[in-house]
Design a protein around this motif. Structure first.
Motif, PDB file in Angstrom:
ATOM      1  N   ALA A 113      -0.641  -2.480  -2.282  1.00  0.00           N
ATOM      2  CA  ALA A 113       0.666  -2.566  -1.633  1.00  0.00           C
ATOM      3  C   ALA A 113       1.456  -3.754  -2.174  1.00  0.00           C
ATOM      4  CB  ALA A 113       0.485  -2.705  -0.128  1.00  0.00           C
ATOM      5  N   ARG A 114       2.772  -3.690  -1.994  1.00  0.00           N
ATOM      6  CA  ARG A 114       3.653  -4.782  -2.404  1.00  0.00           C
ATOM      7  C   ARG A 114       4.645  -5.074  -1.292  1.00  0.00           C
ATOM      8  NH1 ARG A 114       4.960  -1.532  -6.669  1.00  0.00           N
ATOM      9  NH2 ARG A 114       7.158  -1.788  -6.108  1.00  0.00           N
ATOM     10  N   ALA A 115       5.166  -6.283  -1.305  1.00  0.00           N
ATOM     11  CA  ALA A 115       6.122  -6.691  -0.286  1.00  0.00           C
ATOM     12  C   ALA A 115       7.454  -5.972  -0.430  1.00  0.00           C
ATOM     13  CB  ALA A 115       6.343  -8.203  -0.354  1.00  0.00           C
ATOM     14  N   ASP A 116       7.760  -5.489  -1.629  1.00  0.00           N
ATOM     15  CA  ASP A 116       9.072  -4.882  -1.883  1.00  0.00           C
ATOM     16  C   ASP A 116       9.052  -3.357  -1.802  1.00  0.00           C
ATOM     17  OD1 ASP A 116       7.541  -4.572  -4.149  1.00  0.00           O
ATOM     18  OD2 ASP A 116       9.140  -5.095  -5.558  1.00  0.00           O
ATOM     19  N   LEU A 117       7.991  -2.757  -1.252  1.00  0.00           N
ATOM     20  CA  LEU A 117       7.952  -1.304  -1.121  1.00  0.00           C
ATOM     21  C   LEU A 117       8.901  -0.847  -0.011  1.00  0.00           C
ATOM     22  CD1 LEU A 117       4.135  -0.463  -1.397  1.00  0.00           C
ATOM     23  CD2 LEU A 117       5.916  -0.050  -3.107  1.00  0.00           C
ATOM     24  N   ALA A 118       9.718   0.138  -0.332  1.00  0.00           N
ATOM     25  CA  ALA A 118      10.608   0.725   0.661  1.00  0.00           C
ATOM     26  C   ALA A 118       9.886   1.852   1.395  1.00  0.00           C
ATOM     27  CB  ALA A 118      11.872   1.265  -0.016  1.00  0.00           C
ATOM     28  N   GLU A 119      10.439   2.272   2.524  1.00  0.00           N
ATOM     29  CA  GLU A 119       9.848   3.380   3.273  1.00  0.00           C
ATOM     30  C   GLU A 119       9.788   4.643   2.425  1.00  0.00           C
ATOM     31  OE1 GLU A 119      10.663   5.875   7.436  1.00  0.00           O
ATOM     32  OE2 GLU A 119      11.688   3.975   7.055  1.00  0.00           O
ATOM     33  N   SER A 120      10.814   4.842   1.595  1.00  0.00           N
ATOM     34  CA  SER A 120      10.833   6.020   0.727  1.00  0.00           C
ATOM     35  C   SER A 120       9.730   5.952  -0.326  1.00  0.00           C
ATOM     36  CB  SER A 120      12.199   6.132   0.039  1.00  0.00           C
ATOM     37  OG  SER A 120      12.493   4.965  -0.716  1.00  0.00           O
ATOM     38  N   ASP A 121       9.365   4.738  -0.764  1.00  0.00           N
ATOM     39  CA  ASP A 121       8.267   4.585  -1.721  1.00  0.00           C
ATOM     40  C   ASP A 121       6.942   5.019  -1.092  1.00  0.00           C
ATOM     41  OD1 ASP A 121       9.919   3.480  -3.715  1.00  0.00           O
ATOM     42  OD2 ASP A 121       9.680   1.461  -2.895  1.00  0.00           O
ATOM     43  N   VAL A 122       6.730   4.607   0.143  1.00  0.00           N
ATOM     44  CA  VAL A 122       5.499   4.978   0.842  1.00  0.00           C
ATOM     45  C   VAL A 122       5.433   6.485   1.033  1.00  0.00           C
ATOM     46  CG1 VAL A 122       4.199   4.744   2.997  1.00  0.00           C
ATOM     47  CG2 VAL A 122       5.325   2.741   1.981  1.00  0.00           C
ATOM     48  N   ASP A 123       6.538   7.067   1.442  1.00  0.00           N
ATOM     49  CA  ASP A 123       6.578   8.523   1.642  1.00  0.00           C
ATOM     50  C   ASP A 123       6.279   9.273   0.354  1.00  0.00           C
ATOM     51  OD1 ASP A 123       7.206   8.106   4.292  1.00  0.00           O
ATOM     52  OD2 ASP A 123       9.364   8.407   4.021  1.00  0.00           O
ATOM     53  N   LYS A 124       6.862   8.800  -0.751  1.00  0.00           N
ATOM     54  CA  LYS A 124       6.634   9.440  -2.047  1.00  0.00           C
ATOM     55  C   LYS A 124       5.171   9.337  -2.445  1.00  0.00           C
ATOM     56  CE  LYS A 124       7.945   9.313  -6.936  1.00  0.00           C
ATOM     57  NZ  LYS A 124       8.833   8.684  -7.964  1.00  0.00           N
ATOM     58  N   ALA A 125       4.591   8.166  -2.259  1.00  0.00           N
ATOM     59  CA  ALA A 125       3.202   7.961  -2.654  1.00  0.00           C
ATOM     60  C   ALA A 125       2.267   8.885  -1.893  1.00  0.00           C
ATOM     61  CB  ALA A 125       2.805   6.501  -2.428  1.00  0.00           C
ATOM     62  N   VAL A 126       2.438   8.959  -0.596  1.00  0.00           N
ATOM     63  CA  VAL A 126       1.573   9.805   0.226  1.00  0.00           C
ATOM     64  C   VAL A 126       1.749  11.273  -0.154  1.00  0.00           C
ATOM     65  CG1 VAL A 126       1.091  10.572   2.581  1.00  0.00           C
ATOM     66  CG2 VAL A 126       1.496   8.145   2.113  1.00  0.00           C
ATOM     67  N   LYS A 127       2.991  11.680  -0.394  1.00  0.00           N
ATOM     68  CA  LYS A 127       3.266  13.069  -0.757  1.00  0.00           C
ATOM     69  C   LYS A 127       2.609  13.433  -2.087  1.00  0.00           C
ATOM     70  CE  LYS A 127       7.103  16.283  -1.608  1.00  0.00           C
ATOM     71  NZ  LYS A 127       8.590  16.434  -1.652  1.00  0.00           N
ATOM     72  N   VAL A 128       2.742  12.564  -3.095  1.00  0.00           N
ATOM     73  CA  VAL A 128       2.186  12.852  -4.416  1.00  0.00           C
ATOM     74  C   VAL A 128       0.659  12.836  -4.385  1.00  0.00           C
ATOM     75  CG1 VAL A 128       1.941  11.925  -6.760  1.00  0.00           C
ATOM     76  CG2 VAL A 128       4.203  12.077  -5.712  1.00  0.00           C
ATOM     77  N   ILE A 129       0.079  11.855  -3.719  1.00  0.00           N
ATOM     78  CA  ILE A 129      -1.383  11.777  -3.638  1.00  0.00           C
ATOM     79  C   ILE A 129      -1.943  13.004  -2.938  1.00  0.00           C
ATOM     80  CG2 ILE A 129      -3.289  10.507  -2.551  1.00  0.00           C
ATOM     81  CD1 ILE A 129      -1.620   7.938  -3.092  1.00  0.00           C
ATOM     82  N   LEU A 156       7.039 -12.820   3.142  1.00  0.00           N
ATOM     83  CA  LEU A 156       6.612 -11.892   2.098  1.00  0.00           C
ATOM     84  C   LEU A 156       5.146 -11.497   2.281  1.00  0.00           C
ATOM     85  CD1 LEU A 156       8.246 -13.415  -1.123  1.00  0.00           C
ATOM     86  CD2 LEU A 156       8.848 -11.265  -0.004  1.00  0.00           C
ATOM     87  N   ALA A 157       4.312 -12.448   2.664  1.00  0.00           N
ATOM     88  CA  ALA A 157       2.883 -12.172   2.824  1.00  0.00           C
ATOM     89  C   ALA A 157       2.643 -11.100   3.878  1.00  0.00           C
ATOM     90  CB  ALA A 157       2.140 -13.456   3.186  1.00  0.00           C
ATOM     91  N   ALA A 158       3.303 -11.238   5.026  1.00  0.00           N
ATOM     92  CA  ALA A 158       3.115 -10.262   6.106  1.00  0.00           C
ATOM     93  C   ALA A 158       3.617  -8.884   5.703  1.00  0.00           C
ATOM     94  CB  ALA A 158       3.839 -10.747   7.362  1.00  0.00           C
ATOM     95  N   LYS A 159       4.662  -8.831   4.881  1.00  0.00           N
ATOM     96  CA  LYS A 159       5.188  -7.540   4.435  1.00  0.00           C
ATOM     97  C   LYS A 159       4.157  -6.776   3.607  1.00  0.00           C
ATOM     98  CE  LYS A 159      10.125  -8.726   4.379  1.00  0.00           C
ATOM     99  NZ  LYS A 159      11.330  -8.901   3.520  1.00  0.00           N
ATOM    100  N   VAL A 160       3.367  -7.495   2.826  1.00  0.00           N
ATOM    101  CA  VAL A 160       2.334  -6.835   2.019  1.00  0.00           C
ATOM    102  C   VAL A 160       1.301  -6.179   2.922  1.00  0.00           C
ATOM    103  CG1 VAL A 160       0.575  -7.155   0.247  1.00  0.00           C
ATOM    104  CG2 VAL A 160       2.656  -8.520   0.174  1.00  0.00           C
ATOM    105  N   VAL A 161       0.797  -6.937   3.888  1.00  0.00           N
ATOM    106  CA  VAL A 161      -0.231  -6.424   4.804  1.00  0.00           C
ATOM    107  C   VAL A 161       0.307  -5.245   5.602  1.00  0.00           C
ATOM    108  CG1 VAL A 161      -1.760  -7.006   6.721  1.00  0.00           C
ATOM    109  CG2 VAL A 161      -1.324  -8.689   4.915  1.00  0.00           C
ATOM    110  N   ASP A 162       1.558  -5.336   6.051  1.00  0.00           N
ATOM    111  CA  ASP A 162       2.163  -4.232   6.810  1.00  0.00           C
ATOM    112  C   ASP A 162       2.270  -2.978   5.954  1.00  0.00           C
ATOM    113  OD1 ASP A 162       2.389  -5.867   9.007  1.00  0.00           O
ATOM    114  OD2 ASP A 162       4.520  -6.295   8.720  1.00  0.00           O
TER     115      ASP A 162
END
Length: 393
Positions: free
Chosen positions: A367-383, A294-300
């Motif tokens: 960031a969180r360990a449970d973020l999906a790829e779609s969450d990242v895409d949405k965040a970047v798009k909205v920002i 879980l820890a590494a997922k956050v950093v990634d």
């Protein structure tokens, strides 16, 4: 000569000065408002500190509910009266063992843990040397410490070394965040420890944003730096970030913990952490032990978000843990940018003076360990879509 007589204000005017202060904050774009959220929140949360995604984990929430039914809704008193339970003792043992410390002491919050550690380990015969970007809870501890305090430039270990070498007090304490909460940069803990040892000083590390994210299996920044269990190092953590509950703890040598029990005022005179929170922290720690990736997922996840925003032209900090910041053109722009993101379903942090030590307003993402790829895409798009003029380089 007689002293001037203070004005005799009627009761309905004694707080008129608050209105003037509010006008000043509004004029500077520094108005703050509470935003109550519903129990079922459909916004993508990139503002909170639930780094491992455990706040709503059924194992964690279920442990809290069961403990509340068994032990009651609150601890009912301070730890030294009748507020200590078997859950508190078990949590302290497990935290110390997991992080490689001799002992631990649980407080009602990370803020009170920092207050207690700084004040109890300093005093009028001590000098405190800090980085200017330390967390407010550490700053308040320094103010209450009665010690000589030297706050040096951010990220300047040579300045800390010089302050230690030129101090006038027999004892010294270096105080630092492990991961600084505004930009997410990592303190040079190894170098700071060397400076402390060269000058007979102790090192106090606030690992609120490193515990659960950095180190082997999330054991924290002090563990990653090889300082776990060191006789001259004390670490503080919060249970409200990676463990998704509430509370704080100090970890270090047994004699330090014994001293805190007997002298830390924010421990002695504060109500104990609710048993439900202690049970939740124990359950969350169990999840982290069982799922160390879980820890590494956050950093990634943090690296992915930062990389995409940087490619889009934003002035982004390079995350070394979970925290990412984007510089905004002004305080007003930061507030309107964060509000626009929320309207499109993405909650981000808005950091403005006095919360930012360098005076630069920012959006702050976590960031969180449970973020999906779609969450990242949405965040970047909205920002990107809501960015004010001047936000990109």
């Amino acid at each position: 000569m007689n002293a001037p007589v203070p004005p005799q204000l009627p009761p309905d005017q004694v707080f008129d000065w608050l209105d003037a202060e509010a006008e000043k904050r509004a004029g500077a774009g520094l108005t703050r408002k509470l935003r109550p959220r519903p129990a079922q929140d459909h916004e993508l949360d990139l503002a909170g500190h639930d780094y491992l995604g455990l706040a709503r984990d059924k194992r964690v929430a279920g442990a809290a509910a069961a403990a509340a039914l068994r032990w009651g809704a609150g601890a009912t008193s301070s730890r030294l009266v009748s507020g200590s339970t078997e859950l508190h003792t078990e949590l302290e043992h497990e935290l110390a063992r997991f992080c490689g410390a001799q002992a631990a002491l649980v407080f009602s919050s990370g803020f009170t843990a920092n207050l207690g550690a700084v004040t109890a380990l300093s005093g009028a015969d001590a000098a405190i040397v800090t980085d200017k970007h330390i967390h407010t809870s550490l700053i308040e501890g320094c103010r209450l410490s009665r010690a000589d305090v030297a706050a040096v430039a951010h990220g300047a270990p040579s300045a800390i070394k010089h302050a230690l070498a030129t101090r006038r007090k027999p004892r010294a304490l270096v105080v630092t965040d492990s991961v600084f909460s505004v930009d997410g940069d990592l303190a040079p803990l190894g170098e700071l420890a060397e400076s402390c040892r060269a000058h007979g000083a102790a090192l106090l590390i606030d690992d609120a944003h490193g515990f659960g994210v950095l180190g082997e299996g999330g054991r924290g920044a002090a563990h990653a730096a090889g300082l776990a269990g060191a006789p001259d190092v004390v670490t503080t953590i919060t249970l409200s970030n990676s463990l998704g509950t509430q509370g704080g703890a100090v970890l270090g040598p047994r004699r330090v913990i014994r001293h805190l029990v007997e002298s830390a005022r924010s421990f002695i005179f504060d109500a104990a952490l609710a048993p439900a929170n202690a049970a939740a922290a124990l359950a969350a720690l169990g999840v982290l032990k069982a799922e160390p990736d879980l820890a590494a997922k956050v950093v990634d996840a943090a690296g992915t978000i930062a990389g995409q925003l940087m490619s889009a032209g934003f002035r982004v900090s390079l995350p070394e843990a979970a925290v990412i910041s984007l510089k905004a053109p002004s305080a007003e722009a930061a507030a309107s940018w964060a509000a626009a993101c929320a309207e499109q379903g993405v909650r981000v942090g808005c950091f403005r003076p006095p919360s930012v030590p360098d005076g630069v307003s920012r959006l702050r993402l976590t960031a969180r360990a449970d973020l999906a790829e779609s969450d990242v895409d949405k965040a970047v798009k909205v920002i990107s879509a809501t960015a004010p003029r001047g936000a990109t380089s």
